[in-house]
Design a protein around this motif. Structure first.
Motif, PDB file in Angstrom:
ATOM      1  N   THR A  78       0.846  -1.200   0.000  1.00 56.20           N
ATOM      2  CA  THR A  78       0.000   0.000   0.000  1.00 56.20           C
ATOM      3  C   THR A  78       0.870   1.234   0.000  1.00 56.20           C
ATOM      4  OG1 THR A  78      -0.291  -0.606   2.297  1.00 56.20           O
ATOM      5  CG2 THR A  78      -2.263  -0.569   0.923  1.00 56.20           C
ATOM      6  N   ALA A  79       2.013   1.130   0.645  1.00 55.44           N
ATOM      7  CA  ALA A  79       2.892   2.287   0.685  1.00 55.44           C
ATOM      8  C   ALA A  79       3.515   2.567  -0.674  1.00 55.44           C
ATOM      9  CB  ALA A  79       3.985   2.066   1.721  1.00 55.44           C
ATOM     10  N   THR A  80       3.742   1.515  -1.429  1.00 57.70           N
ATOM     11  CA  THR A  80       4.448   1.727  -2.689  1.00 57.70           C
ATOM     12  C   THR A  80       3.535   1.885  -3.892  1.00 57.70           C
ATOM     13  OG1 THR A  80       4.665  -0.646  -2.786  1.00 57.70           O
ATOM     14  CG2 THR A  80       6.613   0.593  -2.131  1.00 57.70           C
ATOM     15  N   SER A  81       2.403   1.159  -3.862  1.00 55.52           N
ATOM     16  CA  SER A  81       1.577   1.188  -5.066  1.00 55.52           C
ATOM     17  C   SER A  81       1.150   2.615  -5.343  1.00 55.52           C
ATOM     18  CB  SER A  81       0.349   0.310  -4.889  1.00 55.52           C
ATOM     19  OG  SER A  81      -0.494   0.893  -3.940  1.00 55.52           O
ATOM     20  N   CYS A  82       1.385   3.043  -6.543  1.00 58.73           N
ATOM     21  CA  CYS A  82       1.065   4.419  -6.892  1.00 58.73           C
ATOM     22  C   CYS A  82      -0.428   4.566  -7.089  1.00 58.73           C
ATOM     23  CB  CYS A  82       1.769   4.828  -8.175  1.00 58.73           C
ATOM     24  SG  CYS A  82       3.504   4.888  -7.936  1.00 58.73           S
ATOM     25  N   LYS A  83      -0.802   5.799  -7.219  1.00 62.97           N
ATOM     26  CA  LYS A  83      -2.230   6.083  -7.278  1.00 62.97           C
ATOM     27  C   LYS A  83      -2.768   6.011  -8.691  1.00 62.97           C
ATOM     28  CE  LYS A  83      -3.930   7.444  -3.356  1.00 62.97           C
ATOM     29  NZ  LYS A  83      -5.213   7.948  -2.933  1.00 62.97           N
TER      30      LYS A  83
ATOM     31  N   LYS B 173      -7.004   5.721 -11.962  1.00 69.93           N
ATOM     32  CA  LYS B 173      -7.839   6.301 -13.017  1.00 69.93           C
ATOM     33  C   LYS B 173      -8.575   5.166 -13.719  1.00 69.93           C
ATOM     34  CE  LYS B 173      -6.479  10.658 -13.161  1.00 69.93           C
ATOM     35  NZ  LYS B 173      -5.147  11.110 -12.914  1.00 69.93           N
TER      36      LYS B 173
ATOM     37  N   GLU C 250     -11.276  21.147 -17.820  1.00 71.40           N
ATOM     38  CA  GLU C 250     -10.209  20.793 -16.883  1.00 71.40           C
ATOM     39  C   GLU C 250     -10.663  21.036 -15.443  1.00 71.40           C
ATOM     40  OE1 GLU C 250      -6.816  23.395 -16.787  1.00 71.40           O
ATOM     41  OE2 GLU C 250      -5.450  21.727 -16.383  1.00 71.40           O
ATOM     42  N   ASP C 251     -11.233  22.206 -15.219  1.00 76.46           N
ATOM     43  CA  ASP C 251     -11.691  22.559 -13.886  1.00 76.46           C
ATOM     44  C   ASP C 251     -12.832  21.650 -13.434  1.00 76.46           C
ATOM     45  OD1 ASP C 251     -11.313  24.651 -11.761  1.00 76.46           O
ATOM     46  OD2 ASP C 251     -13.466  24.850 -12.082  1.00 76.46           O
TER      47      ASP C 251
ATOM     48  N   GLU D  49     -11.839  18.162 -12.354  1.00 76.70           N
ATOM     49  CA  GLU D  49     -11.294  18.070 -10.999  1.00 76.70           C
ATOM     50  C   GLU D  49     -12.407  18.032  -9.951  1.00 76.70           C
ATOM     51  OE1 GLU D  49      -7.328  19.915  -9.551  1.00 76.70           O
ATOM     52  OE2 GLU D  49      -8.006  21.089 -11.268  1.00 76.70           O
ATOM     53  N   HIS D  50     -13.427  18.852 -10.178  1.00 74.77           N
ATOM     54  CA  HIS D  50     -14.538  18.859  -9.224  1.00 74.77           C
ATOM     55  C   HIS D  50     -15.277  17.531  -9.250  1.00 74.77           C
ATOM     56  CE1 HIS D  50     -13.827  22.935  -8.135  1.00 74.77           C
ATOM     57  NE2 HIS D  50     -13.934  23.359  -9.381  1.00 74.77           N
TER      58      HIS D  50
ATOM     59  N   GLU E 261     -14.108  14.655 -10.038  1.00 73.77           N
ATOM     60  CA  GLU E 261     -13.238  13.664  -9.412  1.00 73.77           C
ATOM     61  C   GLU E 261     -13.384  13.721  -7.881  1.00 73.77           C
ATOM     62  OE1 GLU E 261      -8.595  13.127  -9.982  1.00 73.77           O
ATOM     63  OE2 GLU E 261      -9.593  13.916 -11.764  1.00 73.77           O
ATOM     64  N   HIS E 262     -13.399  14.927  -7.341  1.00 74.23           N
ATOM     65  CA  HIS E 262     -13.534  15.075  -5.894  1.00 74.23           C
ATOM     66  C   HIS E 262     -14.914  14.649  -5.406  1.00 74.23           C
ATOM     67  CE1 HIS E 262      -9.910  17.080  -4.304  1.00 74.23           C
ATOM     68  NE2 HIS E 262      -9.695  17.291  -5.589  1.00 74.23           N
TER      69      HIS E 262
ATOM     70  N   LYS F  68     -15.273  11.050  -4.626  1.00 77.76           N
ATOM     71  CA  LYS F  68     -14.594  10.409  -3.484  1.00 77.76           C
ATOM     72  C   LYS F  68     -14.691  11.184  -2.170  1.00 77.76           C
ATOM     73  CE  LYS F  68     -10.171  12.490  -4.568  1.00 77.76           C
ATOM     74  NZ  LYS F  68      -8.884  12.431  -5.222  1.00 77.76           N
TER      75      LYS F  68
END
Lengths: 150, 211
Positions: free
Chosen positions: B19-24, B27, B127-128, B131-132, B134-135, B138
């Motif tokens: 979990t520490a290494t796996s990147c995010k 997507k 683009e903006d 981002e919204h 996406e947030h 989650k």
């Protein structure tokens, strides 16, 4: 019993082993023209707050704590910084569209107001990064003014 | 027994390191369920520049070029409205799901039919808004609403450029955002407030009707 012993040795070996694998780290000596503090006229006290409480994870240059020398902490930190920079990188402020700047400023205000930022896991050790009520007010007042002027 | 414990121990260590290494890289691949909006009516004879300064929103009969442009934003508006309804219903899960759907609709947005100047503006909006979205996918409910506020502004600006074939109502909630107020779009004339949900369902006023 034997299995237990083997396990302990395996874990120890693993822990020692990962100490040799290090992320490269978030370092840059260059502060680009697009930096938040170059694009905006930021008063000294707000600059101080941003540098101490935000820039470690939201810029290209981190002042690492001692525990970054211990694995797997360095990996965990690296992930946090990567996420932080993806959300908001103060060094790239000038590259953001004004629409995006406005969004980011609003998020900064919301996050700081809700005490969601700086992260509590970060301020736990970086005591100086924790914002006092007075610092919060200074920061929020100034950021709100900047946002309204955008 | 010890063996089991030992194995779990090793597994736990392995998990932590992972979990520490796996990147995010979470997507998601967007399976494009409603993405067939752009190829239609390709045969229309109009040229790009002809429609400049012509929003197509103020009068009832749109010509085919305007209709084409309006079609491009349809999936975005559709998911935005569903997201709005989830927030009206105080449903964090529903909003998260629609945030995800809206994100893929934004990714699929085709700006090919717009002028250079409009494309630049549209890129910034998309683009903006992404981002919204996406947030929203989650975050907890309060946070989803904060993002919905700015997202609404994006979608309103988007429609100002693309136009729409739907009838929409632009509403205003004066209380949200420390009494600075916030806008939203609705498909119904009746006010149903997405910022406060059941707490103040009918709070708000109609600013203007689109189409």
């Amino acid at each position: 019993m034997k299995v237990l012993k083997i396990t302990i040795w395996a874990v120890l070996a693993l822990l020692v082993g990962i100490q040799f694998i290090r992320p490269t780290g978030n370092h840059s000596d260059l502060v680009p023209k697009t930096d938040f503090m170059k694009v905006n006229e930021v008063p000294q006290n707000v600059k101080g707050i941003l540098k101490t409480s935000c820039y470690d994870c939201h810029s290209n240059n981190t002042e690492y704590p001692w525990y970054n020398s211990i694995q797997p902490m360095a990996w965990i930190l690296e992930n946090h910084i990567e996420d932080g920079k993806e959300e908001l990188n103060f060094n790239q402020w000038g590259e953001y569209s004004s629409r995006r700047k406005n969004s980011k400023l609003k998020s900064i205000i919301n996050q700081v107001e809700d005490d969601a930022m700086p992260l509590s896991s970060y301020t736990l050790i970086h005591r100086d990064a924790k914002l006092s009520e007075a610092e919060k007010k200074t920061l929020l007042d100034w950021v709100s003014k900047l946002k309204d002027g955008l | 027994m010890k063996k089991v414990r030992a194995t779990t121990g090793i597994l736990a260590i392995a998990m932590i390191t992972f979990t520490a290494t796996s990147c995010k890289d979470n997507k998601k691949e967007h399976d494009n369920t409603d993405g067939h909006h752009s190829q239609q009516m390709e045969e229309s004879g109009h040229m790009e520049g002809e429609n400049e300064g012509h929003s197509g929103m103020d009068h009832g009969d749109m010509d085919s070029m305007d209709k084409e442009k309006a079609m491009v934003s349809s999936p975005i508006i559709g998911h935005y409205i569903k997201l709005k309804n989830a927030l009206v219903a105080d449903s964090k899960e529903g909003a998260a799901e629609e945030g995800e759907n809206l994100l893929s609709a934004l990714n699929d947005f085709d700006q090919g039919k717009f002028t250079g100047e409009q494309q630049k503006e549209l890129r910034d909006i998309i683009e903006d808004a992404s981002e919204h979205a996406e947030h929203i996918a989650k975050s907890p409910l309060g946070h989803q609403r904060e993002h919905f506020d700015v997202l609404s502004k994006d979608v309103i600006d988007l429609i100002a450029i693309t136009g729409t074939d739907k009838t929409l109502y632009q509403d205003f909630c004066p209380m949200y955002n420390n009494n600075k107020g916030a806008q939203w779009l609705s498909e119904n004339k009746e006010i149903k407030n997405p910022y406060y949900g059941s707490k103040m369902l009918s709070c708000g006023s109609l600013e203007k009707q689109i189409n």
